[in-house]
Design an enzyme around this catalytic site. Sequence first.
Site, PDB file in Angstrom:
ATOM      1  N   LYS A  57      -2.162 -54.053 -33.549  1.00  0.00           N
ATOM      2  CA  LYS A  57      -3.039 -54.789 -34.468  1.00  0.00           C
ATOM      3  C   LYS A  57      -3.439 -56.145 -33.886  1.00  0.00           C
ATOM      4  O   LYS A  57      -4.594 -56.563 -34.016  1.00  0.00           O
ATOM      5  CB  LYS A  57      -2.328 -54.972 -35.811  1.00  0.00           C
ATOM      6  CG  LYS A  57      -2.170 -53.646 -36.558  1.00  0.00           C
ATOM      7  CD  LYS A  57      -1.163 -53.761 -37.679  1.00  0.00           C
ATOM      8  CE  LYS A  57      -1.050 -52.483 -38.479  1.00  0.00           C
ATOM      9  NZ  LYS A  57       0.090 -52.484 -39.395  1.00  0.00           N
TER      10      LYS A  57
ATOM     11  N   ASP B 110       3.416 -51.277 -33.442  1.00  0.00           N
ATOM     12  CA  ASP B 110       2.330 -51.214 -34.434  1.00  0.00           C
ATOM     13  C   ASP B 110       1.682 -52.602 -34.589  1.00  0.00           C
ATOM     14  O   ASP B 110       0.454 -52.741 -34.525  1.00  0.00           O
ATOM     15  CB  ASP B 110       2.893 -50.711 -35.778  1.00  0.00           C
ATOM     16  CG  ASP B 110       1.848 -50.711 -36.874  1.00  0.00           C
ATOM     17  OD1 ASP B 110       1.048 -49.759 -36.927  1.00  0.00           O
ATOM     18  OD2 ASP B 110       1.820 -51.669 -37.666  1.00  0.00           O
TER      19      ASP B 110
ATOM     20  N   VAL C   7      -6.021 -52.546 -39.249  1.00  0.00           N
ATOM     21  CA  VAL C   7      -5.305 -53.821 -39.138  1.00  0.00           C
ATOM     22  C   VAL C   7      -5.044 -54.405 -40.527  1.00  0.00           C
ATOM     23  O   VAL C   7      -5.970 -54.646 -41.304  1.00  0.00           O
ATOM     24  CB  VAL C   7      -6.102 -54.844 -38.289  1.00  0.00           C
ATOM     25  CG1 VAL C   7      -5.343 -56.169 -38.197  1.00  0.00           C
ATOM     26  CG2 VAL C   7      -6.367 -54.295 -36.901  1.00  0.00           C
TER      27      VAL C   7
ATOM     28  N   GLY D  66      -3.885 -53.248 -43.307  1.00  0.00           N
ATOM     29  CA  GLY D  66      -4.157 -52.435 -44.496  1.00  0.00           C
ATOM     30  C   GLY D  66      -5.335 -52.909 -45.322  1.00  0.00           C
ATOM     31  O   GLY D  66      -6.466 -53.001 -44.832  1.00  0.00           O
TER      32      GLY D  66
ATOM     33  N   GLU E  49       5.045 -45.630 -39.989  1.00  0.00           N
ATOM     34  CA  GLU E  49       4.276 -44.694 -39.176  1.00  0.00           C
ATOM     35  C   GLU E  49       5.034 -43.365 -39.103  1.00  0.00           C
ATOM     36  O   GLU E  49       6.236 -43.308 -39.395  1.00  0.00           O
ATOM     37  CB  GLU E  49       4.111 -45.256 -37.752  1.00  0.00           C
ATOM     38  CG  GLU E  49       3.256 -46.499 -37.677  1.00  0.00           C
ATOM     39  CD  GLU E  49       1.851 -46.290 -38.230  1.00  0.00           C
ATOM     40  OE1 GLU E  49       1.108 -45.459 -37.701  1.00  0.00           O
ATOM     41  OE2 GLU E  49       1.502 -46.965 -39.223  1.00  0.00           O
TER      42      GLU E  49
HETATM   43  N1  LIG Z   1       0.579 -45.289 -44.099  1.00  0.00           N
HETATM   44  C1  LIG Z   1       0.016 -46.480 -44.093  1.00  0.00           C
HETATM   45  O1  LIG Z   1       0.370 -47.371 -44.884  1.00  0.00           O
HETATM   46  C2  LIG Z   1      -1.084 -46.778 -43.115  1.00  0.00           C
HETATM   47  C3  LIG Z   1      -1.746 -48.008 -43.227  1.00  0.00           C
HETATM   48  C4  LIG Z   1      -2.797 -48.309 -42.323  1.00  0.00           C
HETATM   49  C5  LIG Z   1      -3.144 -47.391 -41.363  1.00  0.00           C
HETATM   50  N2  LIG Z   1      -2.465 -46.201 -41.277  1.00  0.00           N
HETATM   51  C6  LIG Z   1      -2.914 -45.240 -40.258  1.00  0.00           C
HETATM   52  O2  LIG Z   1      -3.524 -44.144 -40.923  1.00  0.00           O
HETATM   53  C7  LIG Z   1      -3.350 -42.957 -40.161  1.00  0.00           C
HETATM   54  C8  LIG Z   1      -2.684 -41.894 -41.035  1.00  0.00           C
HETATM   55  O3  LIG Z   1      -1.425 -42.364 -41.469  1.00  0.00           O
HETATM   56  P1  LIG Z   1      -0.605 -41.620 -42.618  1.00  0.00           P
HETATM   57  O4  LIG Z   1       0.476 -42.551 -42.990  1.00  0.00           O
HETATM   58  O5  LIG Z   1      -1.519 -41.101 -43.646  1.00  0.00           O
HETATM   59  O6  LIG Z   1       0.007 -40.392 -41.774  1.00  0.00           O
HETATM   60  P2  LIG Z   1       0.622 -39.031 -42.332  1.00  0.00           P
HETATM   61  O7  LIG Z   1       1.091 -39.182 -43.718  1.00  0.00           O
HETATM   62  O8  LIG Z   1       1.574 -38.566 -41.273  1.00  0.00           O
HETATM   63  O9  LIG Z   1      -0.642 -38.020 -42.374  1.00  0.00           O
HETATM   64  C9  LIG Z   1      -1.252 -37.486 -41.250  1.00  0.00           C
HETATM   65  C10 LIG Z   1      -2.158 -36.336 -41.679  1.00  0.00           C
HETATM   66  O10 LIG Z   1      -2.901 -35.909 -40.557  1.00  0.00           O
HETATM   67  C11 LIG Z   1      -2.785 -34.498 -40.414  1.00  0.00           C
HETATM   68  N3  LIG Z   1      -2.775 -34.170 -38.985  1.00  0.00           N
HETATM   69  C12 LIG Z   1      -2.016 -34.743 -38.012  1.00  0.00           C
HETATM   70  N4  LIG Z   1      -2.297 -34.179 -36.827  1.00  0.00           N
HETATM   71  C13 LIG Z   1      -3.238 -33.242 -37.070  1.00  0.00           C
HETATM   72  C14 LIG Z   1      -3.935 -32.318 -36.245  1.00  0.00           C
HETATM   73  N5  LIG Z   1      -3.689 -32.231 -34.944  1.00  0.00           N
HETATM   74  N6  LIG Z   1      -4.852 -31.518 -36.823  1.00  0.00           N
HETATM   75  C15 LIG Z   1      -5.091 -31.580 -38.144  1.00  0.00           C
HETATM   76  N7  LIG Z   1      -4.475 -32.429 -38.977  1.00  0.00           N
HETATM   77  C16 LIG Z   1      -3.556 -33.251 -38.429  1.00  0.00           C
HETATM   78  C17 LIG Z   1      -1.471 -34.129 -41.067  1.00  0.00           C
HETATM   79  O11 LIG Z   1      -1.559 -32.771 -41.478  1.00  0.00           O
HETATM   80  P3  LIG Z   1      -0.319 -32.017 -42.182  1.00  0.00           P
HETATM   81  O12 LIG Z   1      -0.178 -32.709 -43.521  1.00  0.00           O
HETATM   82  O13 LIG Z   1      -0.786 -30.628 -42.322  1.00  0.00           O
HETATM   83  O14 LIG Z   1       0.853 -32.223 -41.309  1.00  0.00           O
HETATM   84  C18 LIG Z   1      -1.416 -35.113 -42.216  1.00  0.00           C
HETATM   85  O15 LIG Z   1      -2.079 -34.605 -43.336  1.00  0.00           O
HETATM   86  C19 LIG Z   1      -2.540 -43.383 -38.929  1.00  0.00           C
HETATM   87  O16 LIG Z   1      -3.427 -43.698 -37.893  1.00  0.00           O
HETATM   88  C20 LIG Z   1      -1.825 -44.638 -39.407  1.00  0.00           C
HETATM   89  O17 LIG Z   1      -1.475 -45.500 -38.346  1.00  0.00           O
HETATM   90  C21 LIG Z   1      -1.460 -45.873 -42.129  1.00  0.00           C
HETATM   91  N1  LIG Z   2       3.133 -48.641 -40.559  1.00  0.00           N
HETATM   92  C1  LIG Z   2       2.196 -49.661 -40.826  1.00  0.00           C
HETATM   93  C2  LIG Z   2       1.117 -49.148 -41.738  1.00  0.00           C
HETATM   94  C3  LIG Z   2      -0.015 -50.106 -41.926  1.00  0.00           C
HETATM   95  O1  LIG Z   2      -0.751 -50.253 -40.747  1.00  0.00           O
HETATM   96  C4  LIG Z   2       2.901 -50.856 -41.468  1.00  0.00           C
HETATM   97  O2  LIG Z   2       4.052 -50.701 -41.883  1.00  0.00           O
HETATM   98  O3  LIG Z   2       2.314 -51.921 -41.524  1.00  0.00           O
HETATM   99 NA    NA Z   3      -7.623 -54.431 -42.989  1.00  0.00          NA
END
Ligand SMILES: NC(=O)c1ccc[n+]([C@@H]2O[C@H](COP(=O)([O-])OP(=O)(O)OC[C@H]3O[C@@H](n4cnc5c(N)ncnc54)[C@H](OP(=O)(O)O)[C@@H]3O)[C@@H](O)[C@H]2O)c1
Ligand SMILES: N[C@@H](CCO)C(=O)O
Ligand code: NA
Length: 427
Positions: A206, A202, A133, A135, A191
Amino acid sequence: MSDKVIYAAILGAGTVGLGTYKLCEAMSDEIKHKTGATLVIKKVLVRNLSKKREGIPDEILTDKWEDIINDKDISIVVELMGGIHPAKDYVLEALKAGRQVVTANKDLIAEYGEEVGNAANKAGADLQFEAAVAGAIPIIRPLKQSMTGNHITEIMGIVNGTTNYILTKMTESGMDYKEALAKATELGYAEADPTADVEGYDAGRKIAIMASIAFNSRVTFADVYTEGITKISADDIKYAKEFGYVIKLLGVAKNTEDGIEVKVHPMLIPNNHPLANVNDAFNAVFVHGKAMDDAMFMGRGAGQMPTASAVVGDIIDVCRNIVHDSCGRIGCCCYKNLEVKDITDTKSKFFLRLEVADKQGVLANIASVLGNSGVSIAQVVQKSGKDGVAELVIITAEVLEKNFNDAMAVFKGLSAVKNIAGVIRVY
Ligand SMILES: NC(=O)c1ccc[n+]([C@@H]2O[C@H](COP(=O)([O-])OP(=O)(O)OC[C@H]3O[C@@H](n4cnc5c(N)ncnc54)[C@H](OP(=O)(O)O)[C@@H]3O)[C@@H](O)[C@H]2O)c1
Ligand SMILES: N[C@@H](CCO)C(=O)O
Ligand code: NA
């Protein structure tokens, strides 16, 4: 200092996984001082082993969950893959096997928070999710700990970085929606499927998570009314500006006498409101508690290192709990069973943009339809248009949403109303 070593595994090496690995490495000495133990990231799970992972040694990468769950040295599983499957299965297996869990997965917590929370309670394990939630902003821990001496009645905020970035760019530089979304994706805010961002899902997840903790009653994503930003046009932004407002996507949760209100939708915010100046990928959350009054939290809500900051904060907390043998100290907070109200039973003010026939008596007709449904007009501006069509921009007084909807249904059947061009709630 003790020579204790704590082994962790990170599931996922995408935006957040990679950032988390790098930050753990960069903070390694400090983590030792802060926790009394050495943290070692022993394995990193990915889908595709042939992809280059900047900074992560090849020998710790694996594409097999069994390499992690069967490794008895690993005591912390950090889930940063996203999505429900297989993330939920891995988290449940990890908890069952006595591992501590850190996750940034709001989908999982908002939809299956009860199941994973119960599994953590049963195992006496930590389940930490500060990054899920807003970040980098500390909000889960303050809600569970620092503000828990309050009866919290309201939470309101900008909790999606992608949409805040898009709306900021559309407002400040007239950037086109598609270009702004592409930039937000490139910057690592969006996402994996950005529909979740732009449709408000999203933010809905949150606000469900925050409402559950704040009101001590389970609110799931399915309980949240969600409306995204895909229908917001350059004209809406222009008229909002003329009236002295900016448009933001807000999450709102209220704990009222007759139930919980929980919703996500775009809103016109007055220019002088603190949330009006929260721009780009910044998020901000207001919390109102009976004893503390108002508090506001602001910071970066998305992006690689801000999110990693929250994840690593959780990892450090878990390490301290392991060192002091106090894991599972703060579990699920939901001990009430409060009703969640339907959106039509809540009240809002509305900004309404109508394209109407440009002839005498139409404004009176519109006003009488609104009046008959119990909708009072606070402000109205008429713009004469082309081809016999004029534009009416109305801001209503606060009204029960079901009454407002009744008026909209009448407008749809009126020949003088050519188009309901915009409906946005107003602060
Ligand atoms: N991005 C943000 O700013 C942010 C902020 C807060 C929270 N989040 C949360 O953090 C989490 C990750 O987000 P992200 O942005 O880092 O996503 P992302 O860039 O798409 O990365 C996902 C990673 O997980 C791996 N993966 C996915 N499915 C898999 C599986 N079945 N087995 C093994 N590895 C798997 C992928 O592997 P490959 O690389 O090999 O495909 C990739 O490395 C999500 O829950 C998102 O909602 C993100
Ligand atoms: N996709 C999300 C990542 C952080 O949770 C955002 O834009 O806020
Ligand atoms: Na937070």
